[in-house]
Design a protein around this motif. Structure first.
Motif, short mmCIF file in Angstrom:
data_model
loop_
_atom_site.label_atom_id
_atom_site.label_comp_id
_atom_site.label_asym_id
_atom_site.label_seq_id
_atom_site.Cartn_x
_atom_site.Cartn_y
_atom_site.Cartn_z
N TYR A 17 0.84 -1.19 0.00
CA TYR A 17 0.00 0.00 0.00
C TYR A 17 0.88 1.24 0.00
CZ TYR A 17 -2.99 -3.56 2.20
OH TYR A 17 -3.67 -4.72 2.50
N TYR A 71 0.56 5.38 0.95
CA TYR A 71 -0.24 6.44 1.57
C TYR A 71 0.54 7.75 1.51
CZ TYR A 71 -2.93 2.72 3.93
OH TYR A 71 -3.71 1.62 4.22
N GLN A 91 0.91 11.37 3.73
CA GLN A 91 0.60 12.02 5.01
C GLN A 91 1.05 13.47 4.93
OE1 GLN A 91 2.72 10.43 8.41
NE2 GLN A 91 1.15 11.11 9.82
N GLN A 147 -2.61 16.12 8.78
CA GLN A 147 -3.64 15.29 8.17
C GLN A 147 -3.41 13.83 8.52
OE1 GLN A 147 -6.17 16.76 6.27
NE2 GLN A 147 -5.20 18.63 7.02
N GLY A 148 -4.42 13.07 8.34
CA GLY A 148 -4.28 11.63 8.51
C GLY A 148 -3.61 11.03 7.30
N LEU A 149 -3.65 9.75 7.22
CA LEU A 149 -3.07 9.07 6.08
C LEU A 149 -4.08 9.02 4.94
CD1 LEU A 149 -1.20 8.13 8.41
CD2 LEU A 149 -0.88 6.03 7.11
N PHE A 194 -4.97 7.35 1.51
CA PHE A 194 -4.67 6.18 0.69
C PHE A 194 -4.42 6.58 -0.75
CE2 PHE A 194 -4.90 2.07 -1.14
CZ PHE A 194 -5.76 2.14 -2.22
N LEU A 207 4.21 7.23 2.71
CA LEU A 207 4.39 6.02 3.49
C LEU A 207 4.01 4.80 2.68
CD1 LEU A 207 2.80 7.22 6.85
CD2 LEU A 207 5.21 6.73 6.48
N GLU A 234 -2.82 -7.20 9.32
CA GLU A 234 -2.02 -6.12 9.89
C GLU A 234 -1.10 -5.55 8.82
OE1 GLU A 234 0.22 -7.21 13.29
OE2 GLU A 234 1.43 -5.38 13.29
N GLN A 235 -1.04 -4.23 8.77
CA GLN A 235 -0.13 -3.55 7.86
C GLN A 235 1.13 -3.17 8.62
OE1 GLN A 235 -2.74 -0.30 6.59
NE2 GLN A 235 -2.91 -1.26 4.59
N PHE A 270 4.37 -0.72 8.39
CA PHE A 270 4.72 0.52 7.71
C PHE A 270 6.23 0.75 7.66
CE2 PHE A 270 0.82 2.88 6.86
CZ PHE A 270 -0.11 2.12 7.55
N GLY A 271 6.65 1.36 6.57
CA GLY A 271 8.01 1.85 6.47
C GLY A 271 8.12 3.21 7.13
N PRO A 272 9.34 3.76 7.21
CA PRO A 272 9.56 5.04 7.89
C PRO A 272 9.13 6.24 7.06
CG PRO A 272 11.62 4.19 7.05
CD PRO A 272 10.60 3.12 6.80
#
Lengths: 115, 114
Positions: free
Chosen positions: A33, A35, A37, A41-43, A45, A91, A103-104, A106-108
């Motif tokens: 995925y 995203y 950010q 704001q939120g993430l 998609f 992200l 479960e996802q 996430f990278g940094p």
């Protein structure tokens, strides 16, 4: 084991230039995925890959944005003719499978600044 | 389409105090619910998730969350906050069927005073 990695960690580019952001998911994860950010704001998609296919690309904000995934692994998000509003943290996340509440991981993120 | 509301942009607590972060969602059926934490410069880490069953869910780092269907809420709690809990917290809601891609709230920034 290794987590999701993204490169570069930071990217500064001039308005109008193209940029490529890379994501290396966890080995064996079939779903990937992207995203965005933005500050405060939120993430948001952008796009979802299952294997090398993108069954959901509904979040890509314009045709300047594109993404591909090869070998069921690495993914590249490309932004053409960057605009200042593209500045954000991008992200990437992967999960063992798609099509389910998995479960996802996430990278940094890659912080993109368009000047 | 589902939506997620985190009404508090910032929350400030003293170290050792209890914490509750609010999350409300808008969706007719029972969604899948997640809480993630993002420390500065880091990616998001899953704290806990709810799919079905017991409505009180235990997570990592001493966090718990309770799903309340009648209130369409999934609030995150911790009885005693540590300075290291200072971070951004995101609630996410997944839609059953389709690609299950979660929708994220805007996040709540937790500030911990010594």
């Amino acid at each position: 084991g290794a987590g999701v990695s993204q490169s570069p960690s930071n990217k500064v580019t001039e308005k109008g230039k193209d940029v490529e952001l890379r994501c290396d998911p966890i080995s064996g994860h079939t779903a990937l995925y992207w995203y965005r950010q933005s500050l405060g704001q939120g993430l948001e998609f952008l796009i979802y890959f299952q294997g090398n296919s993108a069954p959901d690309k509904s979040g890509l904000p314009s045709d300047r944005f594109s993404a591909e995934r090869t070998g069921g692994s690495v993914s590249t998000l490309t932004i053409q003719r960057t605009q200042q509003e593209d500045s954000a943290v991008y992200l990437c996340a992967s999960s063992l499978k798609g099509g389910g509440p998995h479960e996802q991981y996430f990278g940094p993120g890659t912080r993109l600044t368009v000047t | 389409a589902q939506s997620v509301t985190q009404p508090d942009i910032h929350i400030t607590v003293s170290e050792g105090a209890s914490l509750e972060l609010r999350c409300n969602y808008s969706y007719g059926a029972t969604p899948y619910l997640f809480w993630y934490v993002q420390s500065p410069g880091q990616g998001l880490q899953l704290l806990l998730k709810y799919f079905s069953g017991d409505t009180l869910v235990q997570g990592i780092k001493g966090f718990e969350a309770e799903f309340k269907r009648s209130q369409s809420s999934f609030n995150l709690r911790k009885p005693s906050v540590h300075w290291s809990d200072a971070a951004e917290y995101f609630c996410a809601v997944g839609l059953s069927g389709g690609s299950y891609i979660p929708t994220f709230g805007r996040g709540t920034s937790l500030i911990v005073h010594p």
